[in-house]
Design a protein around this motif. Sequence first.
Motif: not given
Length: 188
Positions: A60-66, A70-73
Amino acid sequence: MADPQERDDDFLESLEKAMEEEFEDQMAEITNEEAEIDALRAERDALQDKFMRALAEAENARKRSDKDRREAAQYGGSKLARDMLPVYDNMKRALEAATDEQKEVSAALIEGIELTMRELRNVFAKHGVTVISPEVGDRFDPQLHEAMFEAPLPGTKAGDIIQVSAEGFMLHDRILRPAQVGVSSHTG
């Protein structure tokens, strides 16, 4: 002296008692071992549950981080883009305010402003900023437009755009600024 039969009976009785005690000790040991095995199984199950939860939490942390990456980019430049909108508005107003006579006299200046405006639009497009350009007569859409005023205007229906004060902008699928419009309140 004791009778040999009595001695044999005593011996057999003591042997039987010793065997029962030995059996009970072995059964107690087996029961203790079973309890230890049950405790180890419970501990194993608890550790396996903890491991599975930790694994799920890490995923879940990996998915949130991804998603955050993506949103930051995609949306990281929204503050800069929002700050550039007044520059776009002012340049557009300058071009619209120039009379034909001024355009002839200051052709190079007007051409420079037009080129700068075109470049600004290209930079916006490169970064996912699109212009929301409603036209007079379009239907008011509260998702894309901001009603700056409402007025009755003959020949229009309620909810028709009667004036465009400023274009709106989107960054990918998010509104940076809604288009600012005047809306008809006329019902007849």
